[in-house]
Design an enzyme around this catalytic site. Sequence first.
Site, PDB file in Angstrom:
ATOM      1  N   CYS A 114       0.814  -1.225   0.000  1.00 45.73           N
ATOM      2  CA  CYS A 114       0.000   0.000   0.000  1.00 45.73           C
ATOM      3  C   CYS A 114       0.849   1.277   0.000  1.00 45.73           C
ATOM      4  O   CYS A 114       0.325   2.364  -0.192  1.00 45.73           O
ATOM      5  CB  CYS A 114      -0.941   0.004   1.197  1.00 45.73           C
ATOM      6  SG  CYS A 114      -2.026  -1.419   1.228  1.00 45.73           S
ATOM      7  N   HIS A 254      -3.172   7.058   3.396  1.00 41.66           N
ATOM      8  CA  HIS A 254      -3.625   5.811   2.779  1.00 41.66           C
ATOM      9  C   HIS A 254      -5.022   5.484   3.301  1.00 41.66           C
ATOM     10  O   HIS A 254      -5.286   5.575   4.501  1.00 41.66           O
ATOM     11  CB  HIS A 254      -2.650   4.682   3.105  1.00 41.66           C
ATOM     12  CG  HIS A 254      -3.145   3.354   2.675  1.00 41.66           C
ATOM     13  ND1 HIS A 254      -3.636   3.111   1.408  1.00 41.66           N
ATOM     14  CD2 HIS A 254      -3.254   2.176   3.348  1.00 41.66           C
ATOM     15  CE1 HIS A 254      -4.023   1.853   1.321  1.00 41.66           C
ATOM     16  NE2 HIS A 254      -3.813   1.268   2.481  1.00 41.66           N
ATOM     17  N   ASN A 284     -10.189  -0.159   0.529  1.00 38.86           N
ATOM     18  CA  ASN A 284      -8.726  -0.046   0.491  1.00 38.86           C
ATOM     19  C   ASN A 284      -8.238  -0.495  -0.896  1.00 38.86           C
ATOM     20  O   ASN A 284      -8.287  -1.674  -1.219  1.00 38.86           O
ATOM     21  CB  ASN A 284      -8.139  -0.933   1.595  1.00 38.86           C
ATOM     22  CG  ASN A 284      -6.624  -0.898   1.639  1.00 38.86           C
ATOM     23  OD1 ASN A 284      -5.973  -0.372   0.733  1.00 38.86           O
ATOM     24  ND2 ASN A 284      -6.054  -1.474   2.678  1.00 38.86           N
TER      25      ASN A 284
HETATM   26  C1  LIG Z   1      -9.743  -5.395  10.009  1.00 34.91           C
HETATM   27  C2  LIG Z   1     -10.347  -4.407  10.989  1.00 34.91           C
HETATM   28  C3  LIG Z   1     -11.382  -3.553  10.300  1.00 34.91           C
HETATM   29  C4  LIG Z   1     -11.047  -5.209  12.080  1.00 34.91           C
HETATM   30  O1  LIG Z   1     -11.573  -4.320  13.050  1.00 34.91           O
HETATM   31  P1  LIG Z   1     -11.373  -4.605  14.597  1.00 34.91           P
HETATM   32  O2  LIG Z   1     -12.182  -3.620  15.319  1.00 34.91           O
HETATM   33  O3  LIG Z   1      -9.891  -4.621  14.848  1.00 34.91           O
HETATM   34  O4  LIG Z   1     -12.024  -6.015  14.745  1.00 34.91           O
HETATM   35  P2  LIG Z   1     -11.339  -7.372  15.290  1.00 34.91           P
HETATM   36  O5  LIG Z   1     -10.261  -7.829  14.381  1.00 34.91           O
HETATM   37  O6  LIG Z   1     -10.976  -7.112  16.685  1.00 34.91           O
HETATM   38  O7  LIG Z   1     -12.542  -8.355  15.167  1.00 34.91           O
HETATM   39  C5  LIG Z   1     -13.668  -8.223  15.978  1.00 34.91           C
HETATM   40  C6  LIG Z   1     -14.650  -9.315  15.656  1.00 34.91           C
HETATM   41  O8  LIG Z   1     -15.288  -9.032  14.420  1.00 34.91           O
HETATM   42  C7  LIG Z   1     -15.275 -10.186  13.606  1.00 34.91           C
HETATM   43  N1  LIG Z   1     -15.228  -9.791  12.193  1.00 34.91           N
HETATM   44  C8  LIG Z   1     -14.147  -9.643  11.394  1.00 34.91           C
HETATM   45  N2  LIG Z   1     -14.542  -9.275  10.176  1.00 34.91           N
HETATM   46  C9  LIG Z   1     -15.884  -9.177  10.204  1.00 34.91           C
HETATM   47  C10 LIG Z   1     -16.849  -8.818   9.258  1.00 34.91           C
HETATM   48  N3  LIG Z   1     -16.533  -8.489   8.003  1.00 34.91           N
HETATM   49  N4  LIG Z   1     -18.138  -8.798   9.639  1.00 34.91           N
HETATM   50  C11 LIG Z   1     -18.496  -9.125  10.886  1.00 34.91           C
HETATM   51  N5  LIG Z   1     -17.625  -9.476  11.828  1.00 34.91           N
HETATM   52  C12 LIG Z   1     -16.327  -9.496  11.486  1.00 34.91           C
HETATM   53  C13 LIG Z   1     -14.039 -10.955  14.019  1.00 34.91           C
HETATM   54  O9  LIG Z   1     -14.156 -12.302  13.686  1.00 34.91           O
HETATM   55  C14 LIG Z   1     -14.031 -10.707  15.515  1.00 34.91           C
HETATM   56  O10 LIG Z   1     -14.917 -11.605  16.089  1.00 34.91           O
HETATM   57  P3  LIG Z   1     -14.534 -12.361  17.475  1.00 34.91           P
HETATM   58  O11 LIG Z   1     -14.307 -11.240  18.465  1.00 34.91           O
HETATM   59  O12 LIG Z   1     -15.718 -13.198  17.732  1.00 34.91           O
HETATM   60  O13 LIG Z   1     -13.266 -13.104  17.179  1.00 34.91           O
HETATM   61  C15 LIG Z   1      -9.262  -3.511  11.622  1.00 34.91           C
HETATM   62  O14 LIG Z   1      -8.468  -4.278  12.477  1.00 34.91           O
HETATM   63  C16 LIG Z   1      -8.377  -2.852  10.608  1.00 34.91           C
HETATM   64  O15 LIG Z   1      -8.811  -2.006   9.881  1.00 34.91           O
HETATM   65  N6  LIG Z   1      -7.092  -3.237  10.584  1.00 34.91           N
HETATM   66  C17 LIG Z   1      -6.113  -2.612   9.728  1.00 34.91           C
HETATM   67  C18 LIG Z   1      -6.405  -2.939   8.320  1.00 34.91           C
HETATM   68  C19 LIG Z   1      -5.441  -2.312   7.434  1.00 34.91           C
HETATM   69  O16 LIG Z   1      -5.122  -1.174   7.586  1.00 34.91           O
HETATM   70  N7  LIG Z   1      -4.980  -3.092   6.491  1.00 34.91           N
HETATM   71  C20 LIG Z   1      -4.185  -2.702   5.440  1.00 34.91           C
HETATM   72  C21 LIG Z   1      -2.976  -1.973   5.817  1.00 34.91           C
HETATM   73  S1  LIG Z   1      -2.415  -1.327   4.345  1.00 34.91           S
END
Ligand SMILES: CC(C)(COP(=O)(O)OP(=O)(O)OC[C@H]1O[C@@H](n2cnc3c(N)ncnc32)[C@H](O)[C@@H]1OP(=O)(O)O)[C@@H](O)C(=O)NCCC(=O)NCCS
Length: 327
Positions: A114, A254, A284
């Site tokens: 990214c 980003h 993204n």
């Molecule tokens: C991926 C992201 C949105 C997840 O958000 P979060 O608040 O951290 O959520 P968590 O990973 O803690 O997951 C929470 C719960 O939601 C669930 N979950 C994940 N994706 C889901 C979806 N699409 N729909 C519903 N539930 C979902 C998980 O399984 C987890 O359930 P559990 O607690 O029973 O295990 C966030 O971590 C994020 O944006 N990370 C960075 C991503 C990024 O920048 N990536 C690219 C870098 S270039």
Amino acid sequence: MSIRSIIIGTGSCVPKRVVTNKEMESLVDTSDEWIRTRTGILQRHISNDRETNSYLATQSARKALDMASVLPQDLDLIIVGTMTPDMPMPSVACLVQNELGAKKAAAFDLYAACTSFLYALSVADKFIRFAPDMKVLVIGSEVLSRVINWKDRNTCVLFGDGAGAAVITGTKEDRGILSTHLHADGSLGELLILKGLDVDLPPGHSTLEKGQQYIQMQGREVFKHAVKAMETAAREALEANKWNEDDVDHLFSHQANVRIINFLGERLRLSQEKIFINVHKYGNTSAASIPICLDEANRTGILIPGHRILMVAFGGGFTWGSVAMCW
Ligand SMILES: CC(C)(COP(=O)(O)OP(=O)(O)OC[C@H]1O[C@@H](n2cnc3c(N)ncnc32)[C@H](O)[C@@H]1OP(=O)(O)O)[C@@H](O)C(=O)NCCC(=O)NCCS
């Protein structure tokens, strides 16, 4: 008088098909509400078979060249930042060069996930400082939909396809790219990984079984590193240019997650109107995210000559960095 690189044209292109969060609900166990509140994403554009990486890249390039009033045959260099090329060889840059008829341009792809567009912009800047007459086309282009596991709710709701381009050349005027700072930490690579494009092509049985041909991410860990690294890179740019936070007119971060973008904005004490956000429309798009922002902002007329722009990115690798420029 020092030479600086300036952007003289921008362009972008996203696939026609829009996939809403509602549609994602029919693919995986998710909800519009979850996606919206955790990421800020409302929809993403997903390519069809004909909308390849090189197609999107070429379309965005044509628009940038048109705005810059530069003919393809006058281009000296094409750099494409991407991690989802049409094929390992030829590069997307060579495919774009051929499509455009940019016969004298050298062309290569650059892989920094990214952060690729900022890496590519930085490389272009180095060329131009030594050869100010050069015309360089810098593109960020991705078709992440092709490396996403559409059954994995942890990742499939987050990404989208698209391309953005900028035409760069040199100037003696006191504006343009002021600083670039690039970083990487390969020790954290496992947290955001796509093993599919390794030497084991075509993917062997075990690769497919393990899902290694898809992006795999430990979202929460990536989130923590992203906010920290982007703030550090942003502050590095401020310090290098002796800018206060108040001096920044536009933040192009980003676009991975609106919470990350707003967190960065808050840490830098920027008011909301200075923080450009379009992740709700595209998700993204990796290397394409910042050039798409830049093009949208440019075409809506919010970039005024003299405006101070801070671009910050973070991605797999890990890679991260910042570019400061005066428009
Ligand atoms: C991926 C992201 C949105 C997840 O958000 P979060 O608040 O951290 O959520 P968590 O990973 O803690 O997951 C929470 C719960 O939601 C669930 N979950 C994940 N994706 C889901 C979806 N699409 N729909 C519903 N539930 C979902 C998980 O399984 C987890 O359930 P559990 O607690 O029973 O295990 C966030 O971590 C994020 O944006 N990370 C960075 C991503 C990024 O920048 N990536 C690219 C870098 S270039």
